[in-house]
Design an enzyme around this catalytic site. Structure first.
Site, PDB file in Angstrom:
ATOM      1  N   HIS A 114     -13.651  -0.117   5.921  1.00  0.00           N
ATOM      2  CA  HIS A 114     -14.114   0.104   4.474  1.00  0.00           C
ATOM      3  C   HIS A 114     -15.466  -0.081   4.288  1.00  0.00           C
ATOM      4  O   HIS A 114     -16.123  -0.823   3.604  1.00  0.00           O
ATOM      5  CB  HIS A 114     -13.392  -0.908   3.522  1.00  0.00           C
ATOM      6  CG  HIS A 114     -11.912  -0.168   3.307  1.00  0.00           C
ATOM      7  ND1 HIS A 114     -11.586   0.606   2.210  1.00  0.00           N
ATOM      8  CD2 HIS A 114     -10.551  -0.668   3.533  1.00  0.00           C
ATOM      9  CE1 HIS A 114     -10.250   0.646   2.434  1.00  0.00           C
ATOM     10  NE2 HIS A 114      -9.736   0.139   3.239  1.00  0.00           N
ATOM     11  N   ASP A 151      -8.501  -5.064   5.744  1.00  0.00           N
ATOM     12  CA  ASP A 151      -7.316  -3.978   5.575  1.00  0.00           C
ATOM     13  C   ASP A 151      -7.677  -2.716   6.027  1.00  0.00           C
ATOM     14  O   ASP A 151      -8.812  -2.399   5.993  1.00  0.00           O
ATOM     15  CB  ASP A 151      -6.775  -3.887   3.763  1.00  0.00           C
ATOM     16  CG  ASP A 151      -8.070  -3.372   3.168  1.00  0.00           C
ATOM     17  OD1 ASP A 151      -9.145  -3.970   3.339  1.00  0.00           O
ATOM     18  OD2 ASP A 151      -7.887  -2.549   2.174  1.00  0.00           O
ATOM     19  N   GLU A 152      -6.389  -1.965   6.297  1.00  0.00           N
ATOM     20  CA  GLU A 152      -6.720  -0.575   6.586  1.00  0.00           C
ATOM     21  C   GLU A 152      -7.591  -0.061   7.692  1.00  0.00           C
ATOM     22  O   GLU A 152      -8.493   0.743   7.458  1.00  0.00           O
ATOM     23  CB  GLU A 152      -6.800   0.188   5.270  1.00  0.00           C
ATOM     24  CG  GLU A 152      -5.588  -0.069   4.392  1.00  0.00           C
ATOM     25  CD  GLU A 152      -5.814   0.734   3.096  1.00  0.00           C
ATOM     26  OE1 GLU A 152      -5.040   1.352   2.663  1.00  0.00           O
ATOM     27  OE2 GLU A 152      -6.840   0.640   2.328  1.00  0.00           O
ATOM     28  N   VAL A 153      -7.691  -0.862   8.552  1.00  0.00           N
ATOM     29  CA  VAL A 153      -8.774  -0.525   9.724  1.00  0.00           C
ATOM     30  C   VAL A 153      -7.945   0.173  10.741  1.00  0.00           C
ATOM     31  O   VAL A 153      -7.571  -0.209  11.753  1.00  0.00           O
ATOM     32  CB  VAL A 153      -9.335  -1.610  10.199  1.00  0.00           C
ATOM     33  CG1 VAL A 153     -10.503  -1.615  11.192  1.00  0.00           C
ATOM     34  CG2 VAL A 153      -9.785  -2.889   9.305  1.00  0.00           C
ATOM     35  N   LEU A 154      -7.822   1.562  10.285  1.00  0.00           N
ATOM     36  CA  LEU A 154      -6.895   2.296  11.084  1.00  0.00           C
ATOM     37  C   LEU A 154      -7.395   3.025  12.475  1.00  0.00           C
ATOM     38  O   LEU A 154      -6.509   3.398  12.972  1.00  0.00           O
ATOM     39  CB  LEU A 154      -6.397   3.383  10.114  1.00  0.00           C
ATOM     40  CG  LEU A 154      -5.994   3.013   8.775  1.00  0.00           C
ATOM     41  CD1 LEU A 154      -5.610   4.305   7.999  1.00  0.00           C
ATOM     42  CD2 LEU A 154      -4.887   2.028   8.966  1.00  0.00           C
TER      43      LEU A 154
END
Length: 532
Positions: free
Chosen positions: A244, A307-310
């Site tokens: 993000h 979060d959401e470190v894809l």
């Protein structure tokens, strides 16, 4: 609309969250005009503001509302620092508590009783000068959990200082005491960082779909924190890394391997941006940002996201988790992160595969939500004792969370299918998203924070936070219509004991409370689950 007999507040139809003990008395008290006596001028002013907003007038020699410090206040035997006792007789009102937080909680309860006395079957406050009757009562109360808050995204769409103060007041009205601000993301950067001025110079004006952006100056941030602190609410700032981060890489191209800044971004996809641990510019950037944020923050917590470190391998992610905690604790604050910092897979494996392609099967989320070796590590807990993890995705295997708790981490419960208040109420609702669930009022009410994670002891649950993300929310009316009435439901899940909660009682109480929303011009969603 729920009616209130003879204009006097029936306690069972008024107080949100439901209190521990209520002892009805005899008679009623008219609070049209009050005199407030408190241990200090700030507490007196805040109590007067709360009662004035409910229709009372403040004058000398009127009905006494007396606030006193008292270690014996609250339910018998309680040592909770936020406990209080509210006593209403035909002669006046007293609120006793060991700390100012409890005094304000007691006045907030009184305000709800006054509101319930004002609003009849049609929600009309009646003729000017009509009695503001409160039935005699003794309320002894304390919260179940210490952390009761709202996580508020001001990046996807910008909400400035006036809106933020309104949200502080709303949070406080339901005895919540944390406002977590999501201040950085792919679309924009919302807080002045003195050591890194380009973050706001180049990235503060971004927002979803090209909407107008903005940011808090250091002075505005301090003023907001001071406003909240007077009301016993702590601001928790979040700078989201190592994903993000497109706003950061847009402002500082040296954070990318090529050295070139990324393009600005005004969409709503997640998981595509990241920092690079081995770049020599990365650690200095993190140290500058988190040291500045810690120095500027009055409260004890700083949230570093996670979060959401894809599109990152678990080993690199783990190094970021360790480093961010070291920087934040070194700056004198307690680190907070989303649940992935526990070493948990992100549950949305389809999103992982779509964003990471072939990498998804080799470490970035492959193998399913229960396979913690596939995303963000299956190694022993990365978090330090005392760190706070915010639980939002209910799909992954609970084992990493239990390990984190055994290592001393605490949890704030924000399950997306219960407490994400940007989720649509129904498929037809014009605002919000639906990726987690459709979240109606009853969904936000009917859950127990202590039983969400199998095997996690209740002692590891620090508390509860609702969350609202603003991809589709353009203004305060949009925001409040998503928060109300569901924020009150989450507040009761955070404050009240499970055995005290009752859906039918809550339906009646929230219908009475809506009279105050209408009086104040606050937008809310008139869900058909309530007889408004």
């Amino acid at each position: 609309m729920t009616t209130v007999s003879s204009g006097a507040a029936v306690v069972a139809d008024a107080i949100i969250p439901v209190p521990v003990q209520v002892q009805p008395g005899e008679g009623v008290l008219d609070l049209r005009t009050v005199t407030v006596d408190a241990p200090d001028a700030v507490t007196a002013r805040l109590a007067a503001e709360l009662l004035t907003s409910a229709g009372a007038s403040v004058a000398d020699g009127a009905v006494p509302v007396t606030l006193t410090s008292d270690a014996a206040a609250g339910p018998e035997g309680s040592q909770n620092p936020e406990r209080y006792t509210l006593t209403v007789t035909t002669d006046g009102v007293s609120v006793a508590a060991p700390e100012r937080s409890g005094l304000l909680h007691g006045v907030r309860t009184l305000r709800q009783l006054v509101n319930a006395g004002r609003f009849g079957a049609d929600g009309d406050a009646g003729e000017p000068g009509a009695p503001l009757e409160v039935r005699a009562v003794v309320v002894r109360d304390e919260p179940r959990f210490g952390w009761r808050g709202l996580s508020f995204d001001v990046v996807r769409h910008w909400f400035g200082p006036a809106d933020l103060r309104a949200v502080v007041d709303l949070v406080g009205s339901y005895k919540m005491n944390r406002l977590h601000l999501h201040l950085s993301d792919d679309q924009g950067w919302r807080l002045e960082i003195p050591s890194r001025p380009a973050l706001t110079e180049k990235s503060s004006q971004g927002a979803v779909s090209g909407a107008t952006g903005g940011f808090l100056t250091a002075d505005e941030y301090r003023e907001l924190q001071e406003y909240a602190a007077e009301r016993e609410i702590v601001i928790v700032p979040e700078i989201d890394v190592p994903g993000h981060v497109n706003a950061a890489t847009h402002a500082y191209g040296e954070l990318t391997p090529s050295g070139e800044p990324t393009d600005s971004y005004d969409g709503i996809e997640v998981g595509f941006s990241k920092l690079h641990f081995d770049l020599p510019t990365t650690e200095p950037f993190l140290r500058d940002v988190f040291t500045d944020v810690a120095r500027m923050t009055l409260g004890p917590w700083v949230h570093f996201g996670g979060d959401e470190v894809l599109v990152m391998q678990p080993e690199e992610f783990g190094r970021f988790v360790v480093l961010c905690q070291q920087i934040i604790t070194g700056a004198g604050k307690t680190p907070v992160a989303w649940q992935e910092a526990a070493g948990s897979a992100h549950g949305d494996q389809a999103a992982v595969a779509a964003l990471a392609g072939a990498e998804a099967g080799s470490g970035v989320g492959g193998g399913g939500a229960a396979d913690d070796g596939a995303a963000h590590g299956a190694a022993p807990a990365l978090v330090e004792p005392g760190a706070v993890l915010q639980y939002w995705d209910t799909r992954p295997d609970p084992a990493p969370f239990v390990r984190a708790a055994q290592a001393g981490a605490k949890f704030v419960m924000s399950p997306a299918d219960k407490a994400y208040l940007d989720m649509k109420y129904t498929p037809e609702h014009p605002l919000g998203q639906q990726w987690a669930a459709f979240v109606e009022l009853h969904d936000s009410y009917d859950w127990d924070p202590a039983t969400l994670i199998e095997g996690l002891p209740e002692s590891a649950v620090e508390g509860v936070s609702a969350a609202v993300w603003t991809e589709t929310l353009l203004n305060r009316d949009h925001l409040f219509s998503m928060l109300l009435p569901r924020l009150a439901a989450v507040a009761e899940a955070a404050w009240s004991q499970p055995g005290a909660k009752d859906w039918e009682s809550f339906r009646g109480r929230i219908a009475v409370e809506a009279g105050a929303w209408r009086r104040d011009g606050a937008s809310y969603h008139p869900t058909p689950q309530i007889d408004w």
